[in-house]
Design a protein around this motif. Structure first.
Motif, PDB file in Angstrom:
ATOM      1  N   GLN A 212      73.428  73.546  57.941  1.00 51.82           N
ATOM      2  CA  GLN A 212      73.007  73.795  59.320  1.00 51.82           C
ATOM      3  C   GLN A 212      73.995  73.200  60.319  1.00 51.82           C
ATOM      4  O   GLN A 212      74.369  73.833  61.315  1.00 51.82           O
ATOM      5  CB  GLN A 212      71.615  73.211  59.563  1.00 51.82           C
ATOM      6  CG  GLN A 212      70.465  74.042  59.018  1.00 51.82           C
ATOM      7  CD  GLN A 212      69.120  73.400  59.313  1.00 51.82           C
ATOM      8  OE1 GLN A 212      68.825  72.311  58.815  1.00 51.82           O
ATOM      9  NE2 GLN A 212      68.318  74.055  60.132  1.00 51.82           N
ATOM     10  N   LEU A 216      76.635  74.963  63.015  1.00 51.40           N
ATOM     11  CA  LEU A 216      76.625  74.553  64.415  1.00 51.40           C
ATOM     12  C   LEU A 216      78.017  74.142  64.882  1.00 51.40           C
ATOM     13  O   LEU A 216      78.437  74.494  65.997  1.00 51.40           O
ATOM     14  CB  LEU A 216      75.639  73.399  64.613  1.00 51.40           C
ATOM     15  CG  LEU A 216      75.569  72.832  66.038  1.00 51.40           C
ATOM     16  CD1 LEU A 216      75.009  73.892  66.988  1.00 51.40           C
ATOM     17  CD2 LEU A 216      74.728  71.565  66.085  1.00 51.40           C
ATOM     18  N   PHE A 219      80.053  77.101  65.652  1.00 51.14           N
ATOM     19  CA  PHE A 219      79.614  77.669  66.926  1.00 51.14           C
ATOM     20  C   PHE A 219      80.167  76.870  68.108  1.00 51.14           C
ATOM     21  O   PHE A 219      80.661  77.444  69.088  1.00 51.14           O
ATOM     22  CB  PHE A 219      78.086  77.688  66.976  1.00 51.14           C
ATOM     23  CG  PHE A 219      77.520  77.946  68.348  1.00 51.14           C
ATOM     24  CD1 PHE A 219      77.505  79.225  68.883  1.00 51.14           C
ATOM     25  CD2 PHE A 219      77.023  76.891  69.121  1.00 51.14           C
ATOM     26  CE1 PHE A 219      76.999  79.454  70.162  1.00 51.14           C
ATOM     27  CE2 PHE A 219      76.524  77.118  70.388  1.00 51.14           C
ATOM     28  CZ  PHE A 219      76.507  78.406  70.909  1.00 51.14           C
ATOM     29  N   ASN A 223      82.817  77.760  71.361  1.00 46.60           N
ATOM     30  CA  ASN A 223      82.215  77.754  72.689  1.00 46.60           C
ATOM     31  C   ASN A 223      82.362  76.404  73.381  1.00 46.60           C
ATOM     32  O   ASN A 223      81.415  75.894  73.984  1.00 46.60           O
ATOM     33  CB  ASN A 223      80.728  78.133  72.576  1.00 46.60           C
ATOM     34  CG  ASN A 223      80.511  79.522  72.027  1.00 46.60           C
ATOM     35  OD1 ASN A 223      80.552  80.505  72.762  1.00 46.60           O
ATOM     36  ND2 ASN A 223      80.279  79.619  70.724  1.00 46.60           N
ATOM     37  N   HIS A 228      76.719  71.875  76.464  1.00 48.01           N
ATOM     38  CA  HIS A 228      75.835  71.816  75.308  1.00 48.01           C
ATOM     39  C   HIS A 228      74.959  70.566  75.387  1.00 48.01           C
ATOM     40  O   HIS A 228      75.467  69.439  75.406  1.00 48.01           O
ATOM     41  CB  HIS A 228      76.634  71.784  74.004  1.00 48.01           C
ATOM     42  CG  HIS A 228      77.508  72.978  73.805  1.00 48.01           C
ATOM     43  ND1 HIS A 228      76.999  74.214  73.463  1.00 48.01           N
ATOM     44  CD2 HIS A 228      78.869  73.138  73.935  1.00 48.01           C
ATOM     45  CE1 HIS A 228      77.996  75.082  73.364  1.00 48.01           C
ATOM     46  NE2 HIS A 228      79.140  74.458  73.645  1.00 48.01           N
ATOM     47  N   THR A 232      68.829  71.624  73.515  1.00 43.12           N
ATOM     48  CA  THR A 232      69.096  73.031  73.207  1.00 43.12           C
ATOM     49  C   THR A 232      69.624  73.196  71.790  1.00 43.12           C
ATOM     50  O   THR A 232      69.195  74.101  71.055  1.00 43.12           O
ATOM     51  CB  THR A 232      70.116  73.606  74.208  1.00 43.12           C
ATOM     52  OG1 THR A 232      69.614  73.446  75.537  1.00 43.12           O
ATOM     53  CG2 THR A 232      70.380  75.078  73.929  1.00 43.12           C
ATOM     54  N   LEU A 233      70.553  72.327  71.386  1.00 44.87           N
ATOM     55  CA  LEU A 233      71.139  72.418  70.051  1.00 44.87           C
ATOM     56  C   LEU A 233      70.123  72.069  68.973  1.00 44.87           C
ATOM     57  O   LEU A 233      70.147  72.633  67.873  1.00 44.87           O
ATOM     58  CB  LEU A 233      72.366  71.502  69.948  1.00 44.87           C
ATOM     59  CG  LEU A 233      73.543  71.883  70.857  1.00 44.87           C
ATOM     60  CD1 LEU A 233      74.661  70.859  70.710  1.00 44.87           C
ATOM     61  CD2 LEU A 233      74.052  73.288  70.532  1.00 44.87           C
ATOM     62  N   GLU A 235      66.934  72.693  69.161  1.00 45.18           N
ATOM     63  CA  GLU A 235      66.115  73.898  69.024  1.00 45.18           C
ATOM     64  C   GLU A 235      66.850  74.964  68.213  1.00 45.18           C
ATOM     65  O   GLU A 235      66.267  75.655  67.378  1.00 45.18           O
ATOM     66  CB  GLU A 235      65.775  74.457  70.411  1.00 45.18           C
ATOM     67  CG  GLU A 235      64.760  73.641  71.179  1.00 45.18           C
ATOM     68  CD  GLU A 235      64.432  74.259  72.528  1.00 45.18           C
ATOM     69  OE1 GLU A 235      64.756  75.463  72.714  1.00 45.18           O
ATOM     70  OE2 GLU A 235      63.873  73.554  73.384  1.00 45.18           O
ATOM     71  N   GLN A 236      68.162  75.085  68.466  1.00 44.26           N
ATOM     72  CA  GLN A 236      68.978  76.093  67.782  1.00 44.26           C
ATOM     73  C   GLN A 236      69.007  75.848  66.272  1.00 44.26           C
ATOM     74  O   GLN A 236      69.078  76.798  65.481  1.00 44.26           O
ATOM     75  CB  GLN A 236      70.401  76.076  68.360  1.00 44.26           C
ATOM     76  CG  GLN A 236      71.308  77.172  67.854  1.00 44.26           C
ATOM     77  CD  GLN A 236      72.636  77.177  68.596  1.00 44.26           C
ATOM     78  OE1 GLN A 236      72.705  76.860  69.773  1.00 44.26           O
ATOM     79  NE2 GLN A 236      73.698  77.530  67.890  1.00 44.26           N
ATOM     80  N   THR A 237      68.944  74.599  65.868  1.00 45.93           N
ATOM     81  CA  THR A 237      68.966  74.252  64.443  1.00 45.93           C
ATOM     82  C   THR A 237      67.564  74.001  63.897  1.00 45.93           C
ATOM     83  O   THR A 237      67.416  73.544  62.759  1.00 45.93           O
ATOM     84  CB  THR A 237      69.841  72.996  64.214  1.00 45.93           C
ATOM     85  OG1 THR A 237      69.410  71.944  65.102  1.00 45.93           O
ATOM     86  CG2 THR A 237      71.307  73.290  64.458  1.00 45.93           C
ATOM     87  N   HIS A 238      66.559  74.277  64.725  1.00 48.38           N
ATOM     88  CA  HIS A 238      65.158  74.128  64.320  1.00 48.38           C
ATOM     89  C   HIS A 238      64.837  72.695  63.886  1.00 48.38           C
ATOM     90  O   HIS A 238      64.186  72.470  62.862  1.00 48.38           O
ATOM     91  CB  HIS A 238      64.815  75.107  63.191  1.00 48.38           C
ATOM     92  CG  HIS A 238      65.170  76.530  63.497  1.00 48.38           C
ATOM     93  ND1 HIS A 238      64.502  77.280  64.446  1.00 48.38           N
ATOM     94  CD2 HIS A 238      66.173  77.323  63.014  1.00 48.38           C
ATOM     95  CE1 HIS A 238      65.058  78.490  64.519  1.00 48.38           C
ATOM     96  NE2 HIS A 238      66.075  78.540  63.665  1.00 48.38           N
ATOM     97  N   ARG A 241      64.672  66.585  68.386  1.00 47.77           N
ATOM     98  CA  ARG A 241      65.826  65.872  68.951  1.00 47.77           C
ATOM     99  C   ARG A 241      66.234  64.697  68.068  1.00 47.77           C
ATOM    100  O   ARG A 241      67.415  64.500  67.783  1.00 47.77           O
ATOM    101  CB  ARG A 241      65.477  65.384  70.361  1.00 47.77           C
ATOM    102  CG  ARG A 241      66.596  64.584  71.030  1.00 47.77           C
ATOM    103  CD  ARG A 241      66.137  63.939  72.319  1.00 47.77           C
ATOM    104  NE  ARG A 241      67.202  63.140  72.896  1.00 47.77           N
ATOM    105  CZ  ARG A 241      67.939  63.501  73.948  1.00 47.77           C
ATOM    106  NH1 ARG A 241      67.713  64.668  74.536  1.00 47.77           N
ATOM    107  NH2 ARG A 241      68.878  62.707  74.408  1.00 47.77           N
TER     108      ARG A 241
END
Length: 324
Positions: A212, A216, A219, A223, A228, A232-233, A235-238, A241
Motif C-alpha cells: 500500500q 502511494l 503516486f 504528483n 498532500h 487525505t492520504l 483515506e486514500q490508503t484506507h 491517520r
C-alpha cells in the motif's frame, strides 16, 4: 627572503592525479618568480611506482622532513594501510617542531593513523566517512567541509577539494591576491561556495515491503506539485491517520513531511540540471509554495543556492545563469 619549502610525500601505488594537484599548485610561478620550493620525498628516497605504472623520482627520504615548512600527504593507497613507523615518527617530529601537516582526500587516513588528528576536526572524501568514523571515533569528522584546519593540521575532502585546500594554503602563506593569481593560472575559482553535500549521491529511497505504501509513494512522486495532507492520504490508503503515520514511518524511515521535502528537493535538482526552466517554475513543479521556501530548503540540504547548482551541474553552463 627564503620562500616556503613544501614537502610532498610519495608512496607505492599513489594515484598520479592526487600527486599532480599539489605538484602543480606549488610549482606555479607568479611574474616568473617561484612562490615555493617543492621537494618530493618517499620513505627511503628510492623511485616510486604509481598505480598507473608511472615512476616518480623523489629528492630524498624521510630525513628531508625536518627541512620543510609544510608537509603534504596526497591521498592514500589503502584504508587498512597503517603508515610505516618511520613516516609516523617523521610526521610527529615535524608537527612538534611547528611544521604544518596536510592530508589531501584519503591522506587524512595517514594522519589519523599517525595520531596527529586525535580530538581534532578533520575532513575526508564523503565515500569514506562511515569507515573513517568507525576506525577513528576520537576524530571529529566534518562530513560536509571541503577542507578543515585544526591546530596546524589541514585535511581536505575528495580530489577536487584538494585544489580548494591548496589554494587556501597559498592564501594563508601569502595573501588573497597571490592566491587569486594562482587560481587564474589554474582556471578555477579562488573559493567555491558550499561543501561536499552538493556532490554526495542522494538515491531514491528503496521500496518497502508494504504494498500500500509503495503504491502511494509512486503516486506521490508523480504528483509532487500537489499539496498532500495526512488525512487525505490516510483515506486514500484506507487507514486511520494514526495507522497511516505509523506505516509510513516504518516503510520509509521518515515522516510524510520529511519524505516529501526530500523527494521535492531531489526532483528540483533534476529540473535544474536538465532544463532551462526559471527558478520560480521549478519551485512550483517541485511542490514548494513559493521560491523563498524552495531556496531555503535547497540551501539547507546542499549548502548552495539552486542557481549555483544549475551553474555547476546544468546543461547550459553560463547560459543558465538566472537571477536569484
Amino acid at each position: 627572503m627564503a620562500i616556503p619549502v613544501i614537502g610532498l610525500f610519495v608512496y607505492p601505488n599513489i594515484n598520479p592525479f592526487h600527486f599532480s594537484i599539489p605538484h602543480i599548485i606549488f610549482n606555479i610561478k607568479v611574474e616568473d618568480k617561484p612562490l615555493f620550493e617543492l621537494k618530493i620525498f618517499s620513505i627511503d628516497g628510492q623511485p616510486v611506482k604509481t598505480e598507473q605504472s608511472m615512476i616518480i623520482i623523489p629528492d630524498g627520504g624521510i630525513e628531508l622532513i625536518k627541512s620543510f615548512d609544510l608537509v603534504i600527504i596526497p591521498g592514500w593507497d589503502d584504508f587498512n594501510h597503517k603508515p610505516e613507523e618511520s613516516l609516523i615518527e617523521g610526521l610527529n617530529h615535524a608537527y612538534q617542531k611547528g611544521i604544518k601537516i596536510v592530508g589531501l582526500c584519503y591522506g587524512t587516513y595517514a594522519l589519523a593513523y599517525s595520531g596527529l588528528l586525535k580530538n581534532k576536526k578533520a575532513a575526508t572524501h564523503w565515500m569514506a566517512e562511515q569507515d573513517f568514523s568507525e576506525r577513528f571515533p576520537d576524530i571529529k569528522l566534518d562530513q560536509d567541509a571541503l577542507y578543515v584546519e585544526d591546530q596546524r593540521i589541514i585535511t581536505s575532502a575528495g580530489t577536487g577539494a584538494a585544489l580548494d585546500c591548496c589554494l587556501y594554503l597559498v592564501r594563508e602563506m601569502y595573501n588573497a591576491q597571490i592566491a587569486n593569481k594562482v587560481s587564474r593560472v589554474m582556471v578555477i575559482p579562488p573559493h567555491r561556495e558550499g561543501g561536499q553535500a552538493q556532490f554526495i549521491e542522494q538515491p531514491i529511497a528503496n521500496s518497502s515491503q508494504d504494498a500500500q505504501i509503495n503504491a502511494l509513494l509512486d503516486f506521490l512522486r508523480k504528483n509532487l506539485a500537489q499539496h498532500h495532507g495526512i488525512e487525505t492520504l490516510a483515506e486514500q490508503t484506507h487507514m486511520t491517520r494514526r495507522t497511516f503515520t505509523r506505516h509510513f514511518k516504518k516503510a520509509t524511515g521518515m515522516t510524510l513531511v520529511e519524505w516529501l521535502n526530500n523527494e521535492r528537493i531531489r526532483y528540483s535538482c533534476e529540473l535544474l540540471e536538465t532544463t532551462k526552466l526559471s527558478i520560480e517554475k521549478i519551485a512550483e513543479l517541485s511542490g514548494f509554495n513559493n521560491t523563498v521556501l524552495f531556496r531555503k530548503n535547497f540551501r539547507q540540504t546542499y549548502g548552495i543556492s539552486p542557481n549555483a547548482w544549475r551553474k555547476a551541474f546544468g546543461i547550459g553552463g553560463e547560459d543558465n545563469q538566472l537571477s536569484i
